[in-house]
Design a protein around this motif. Sequence first.
Motif, PDB file in Angstrom:
ATOM      1  N   ARG A   1       0.813  -1.216   0.000  1.00  0.00           N
ATOM      2  CA  ARG A   1       0.000   0.000   0.000  1.00  0.00           C
ATOM      3  C   ARG A   1       0.850   1.271   0.000  1.00  0.00           C
ATOM      4  N   GLU A   2       1.756   1.387   0.956  1.00  0.00           N
ATOM      5  CA  GLU A   2       2.554   2.616   1.072  1.00  0.00           C
ATOM      6  C   GLU A   2       3.429   2.833  -0.158  1.00  0.00           C
ATOM      7  N   GLU A   3       4.011   1.767  -0.690  1.00  0.00           N
ATOM      8  CA  GLU A   3       4.843   1.886  -1.887  1.00  0.00           C
ATOM      9  C   GLU A   3       4.017   2.375  -3.070  1.00  0.00           C
ATOM     10  N   TYR A   4       2.828   1.805  -3.255  1.00  0.00           N
ATOM     11  CA  TYR A   4       1.962   2.188  -4.365  1.00  0.00           C
ATOM     12  C   TYR A   4       1.553   3.655  -4.239  1.00  0.00           C
ATOM     13  N   LEU A   5       1.166   4.068  -3.046  1.00  0.00           N
ATOM     14  CA  LEU A   5       0.764   5.462  -2.837  1.00  0.00           C
ATOM     15  C   LEU A   5       1.937   6.407  -3.069  1.00  0.00           C
ATOM     16  N   ARG A   6       3.125   6.032  -2.627  1.00  0.00           N
ATOM     17  CA  ARG A   6       4.305   6.862  -2.836  1.00  0.00           C
ATOM     18  C   ARG A   6       4.622   6.986  -4.324  1.00  0.00           C
ATOM     19  N   LEU A   7       4.589   5.878  -5.041  1.00  0.00           N
ATOM     20  CA  LEU A   7       4.862   5.920  -6.480  1.00  0.00           C
ATOM     21  C   LEU A   7       3.914   6.881  -7.189  1.00  0.00           C
ATOM     22  N   HIS A   8       2.642   6.828  -6.852  1.00  0.00           N
ATOM     23  CA  HIS A   8       1.674   7.678  -7.542  1.00  0.00           C
ATOM     24  C   HIS A   8       1.723   9.131  -7.059  1.00  0.00           C
ATOM     25  N   ALA A   9       2.210   9.356  -5.875  1.00  0.00           N
ATOM     26  CA  ALA A   9       2.410  10.733  -5.411  1.00  0.00           C
ATOM     27  C   ALA A   9       3.580  11.381  -6.146  1.00  0.00           C
ATOM     28  N   GLU A  10       4.459  10.543  -6.688  1.00  0.00           N
ATOM     29  CA  GLU A  10       5.654  11.016  -7.403  1.00  0.00           C
ATOM     30  C   GLU A  10       5.676  10.426  -8.814  1.00  0.00           C
ATOM     31  N   ALA A  11       4.539  10.424  -9.479  1.00  0.00           N
ATOM     32  CA  ALA A  11       4.443   9.818 -10.814  1.00  0.00           C
ATOM     33  C   ALA A  11       5.473  10.429 -11.760  1.00  0.00           C
ATOM     34  N   TRP A  12       6.090   9.573 -12.549  1.00  0.00           N
ATOM     35  CA  TRP A  12       7.150  10.000 -13.454  1.00  0.00           C
ATOM     36  C   TRP A  12       6.579  10.848 -14.599  1.00  0.00           C
ATOM     37  N   PRO A  13       7.198  11.986 -14.889  1.00  0.00           N
ATOM     38  CA  PRO A  13       6.712  12.836 -15.988  1.00  0.00           C
ATOM     39  C   PRO A  13       6.651  12.106 -17.331  1.00  0.00           C
ATOM     40  N   GLU A  14       7.590  11.197 -17.590  1.00  0.00           N
ATOM     41  CA  GLU A  14       7.585  10.461 -18.861  1.00  0.00           C
ATOM     42  C   GLU A  14       6.361   9.552 -18.970  1.00  0.00           C
ATOM     43  N   VAL A  15       5.952   8.965 -17.853  1.00  0.00           N
ATOM     44  CA  VAL A  15       4.757   8.116 -17.854  1.00  0.00           C
ATOM     45  C   VAL A  15       3.524   8.976 -18.097  1.00  0.00           C
ATOM     46  N   LEU A  16       3.462  10.126 -17.452  1.00  0.00           N
ATOM     47  CA  LEU A  16       2.327  11.030 -17.656  1.00  0.00           C
ATOM     48  C   LEU A  16       2.264  11.516 -19.100  1.00  0.00           C
ATOM     49  N   ALA A  17       3.426  11.782 -19.696  1.00  0.00           N
ATOM     50  CA  ALA A  17       3.462  12.214 -21.090  1.00  0.00           C
ATOM     51  C   ALA A  17       2.965  11.107 -22.022  1.00  0.00           C
ATOM     52  N   THR A  18       3.302   9.865 -21.719  1.00  0.00           N
ATOM     53  CA  THR A  18       2.827   8.746 -22.538  1.00  0.00           C
ATOM     54  C   THR A  18       1.315   8.594 -22.411  1.00  0.00           C
ATOM     55  N   ILE A  19       0.793   8.747 -21.213  1.00  0.00           N
ATOM     56  CA  ILE A  19      -0.661   8.695 -21.020  1.00  0.00           C
ATOM     57  C   ILE A  19      -1.337   9.722 -21.920  1.00  0.00           C
TER      58      ILE A  19
ATOM     59  N   PRO B   1       9.307   1.995 -23.186  1.00  0.00           N
ATOM     60  CA  PRO B   1      10.231   1.437 -22.195  1.00  0.00           C
ATOM     61  C   PRO B   1      10.086   2.034 -20.793  1.00  0.00           C
ATOM     62  N   VAL B   2       9.803   3.326 -20.705  1.00  0.00           N
ATOM     63  CA  VAL B   2       9.650   3.948 -19.376  1.00  0.00           C
ATOM     64  C   VAL B   2       8.373   3.433 -18.710  1.00  0.00           C
ATOM     65  N   THR B   3       7.310   3.317 -19.480  1.00  0.00           N
ATOM     66  CA  THR B   3       6.058   2.785 -18.929  1.00  0.00           C
ATOM     67  C   THR B   3       6.251   1.333 -18.494  1.00  0.00           C
ATOM     68  N   GLN B   4       7.009   0.574 -19.243  1.00  0.00           N
ATOM     69  CA  GLN B   4       7.299  -0.811 -18.847  1.00  0.00           C
ATOM     70  C   GLN B   4       8.033  -0.850 -17.511  1.00  0.00           C
ATOM     71  N   ARG B   5       8.991   0.042 -17.311  1.00  0.00           N
ATOM     72  CA  ARG B   5       9.710   0.105 -16.026  1.00  0.00           C
ATOM     73  C   ARG B   5       8.746   0.491 -14.903  1.00  0.00           C
ATOM     74  N   TRP B   6       7.843   1.430 -15.166  1.00  0.00           N
ATOM     75  CA  TRP B   6       6.834   1.855 -14.183  1.00  0.00           C
ATOM     76  C   TRP B   6       5.955   0.667 -13.784  1.00  0.00           C
ATOM     77  N   TRP B   7       5.491  -0.073 -14.780  1.00  0.00           N
ATOM     78  CA  TRP B   7       4.632  -1.226 -14.509  1.00  0.00           C
ATOM     79  C   TRP B   7       5.371  -2.310 -13.732  1.00  0.00           C
ATOM     80  N   ARG B   8       6.674  -2.442 -13.952  1.00  0.00           N
ATOM     81  CA  ARG B   8       7.442  -3.430 -13.178  1.00  0.00           C
ATOM     82  C   ARG B   8       7.456  -3.056 -11.693  1.00  0.00           C
TER      83      ARG B   8
END
Length: 118
Positions: free
Chosen positions: A26-44, A83-90
């Motif tokens: 839970r805490e890891e998931y919330l932290r990741l999304h609080a600091e979402a990577w700009p490259e992932v957001l750009a791909t979205i 590739p960045v989104t793949q790293r995010w999903w991992r």
Amino acid sequence: MTATSGGGRAPVRRFGKLIRLRPEHREEYLRLHAEAWPEVLATITACHLRNYSIFLEGETLFSYFEYTGEDYEADMAKMAADPVTQRWWRLTDPCQEQTEGAVPGEWWTPMREVFHHD
């Protein structure tokens, strides 16, 4: 999911999806999304998703987004090939667990829209 008119553009399609959040992550998931990577957001954005939100209730994650492109399958393949989104999903996928209603080929369980009002 439903389509609405977009004034001469491709119809807007709305999606709601569910997945279970593993409590031990839970805490890891919330932290990741609080600091979402700009490259992932750009791909979205590049894949024509807008108003993307993820909500949490207990151990259930609910995502909502609107798709404004013309070829959803191609845009989702483009996202999956990034590739960045793949790293995010991992990092995020181990935090999640499919629901009982999962369908083959879908990580998040799709929901059926039963009401919408603009």
